[in-house]
Design a protein around this motif. Structure first.
Motif: not given
Length: 119
Positions: A22-33, A97-109
């Motif tokens: 599973c590969a993540a791409s796009g706008r994010f700065s951090i992937i936690n879990t 993935g639990d992601m962060v971008f510009l201080g906003t957290k989100f979890t895409p599938w």
């Protein structure tokens, strides 16, 4: 926009192996879990395994000793090595993935990948 793209599913006989990616791409700065989940027909989506950015893992009891989750932080990719597969492992497998971008957290599938284990 963030995309998670799964690959590696397919049809395998009981006792066989598959490796999901599973590969993540796009706008994010951090992937936690990051995690793998699965959903069989007529059943709810369930946790398979998760892994933190530091490598700590959690597994469902049903897959302990057979599945291994790993990740490559440089490639923003999580893997699921599945060995000794059983017919009851048949399901659509999803990553998130639990992601962060510009201080906003989100979890895409991701969109899911089908795993079918024949007896």
């Amino acid at each position: 926009q963030v995309q998670l793209v799964e690959s590696g599913g397919g049809l395998v006989q009981a006792g066989g192996s598959l490796r999901l990616s599973c590969a993540a791409s796009g706008r994010f700065s951090i992937i936690n879990t990051m995690g793998w989940y699965r959903q069989a027909p007529g059943k709810q989506r369930e946790l398979v395994a998760t892994i933190t950015s530091g490598g700590s893992t959690v597994y469902a009891d049903s897959v302990k000793g057979r599945f291994t989750i790993s990740r490559d932080n440089a490639k923003n990719t999580v893997y699921l090595q599945m060995n000794s597969l059983k017919p009851e492992d048949t399901a659509v497998y999803y990553c998130n993935g639990d992601m962060v971008f510009l201080g906003t957290k989100f979890t895409p599938w991701g969109q899911g990948t089908q795993v079918t284990v024949s007896s």
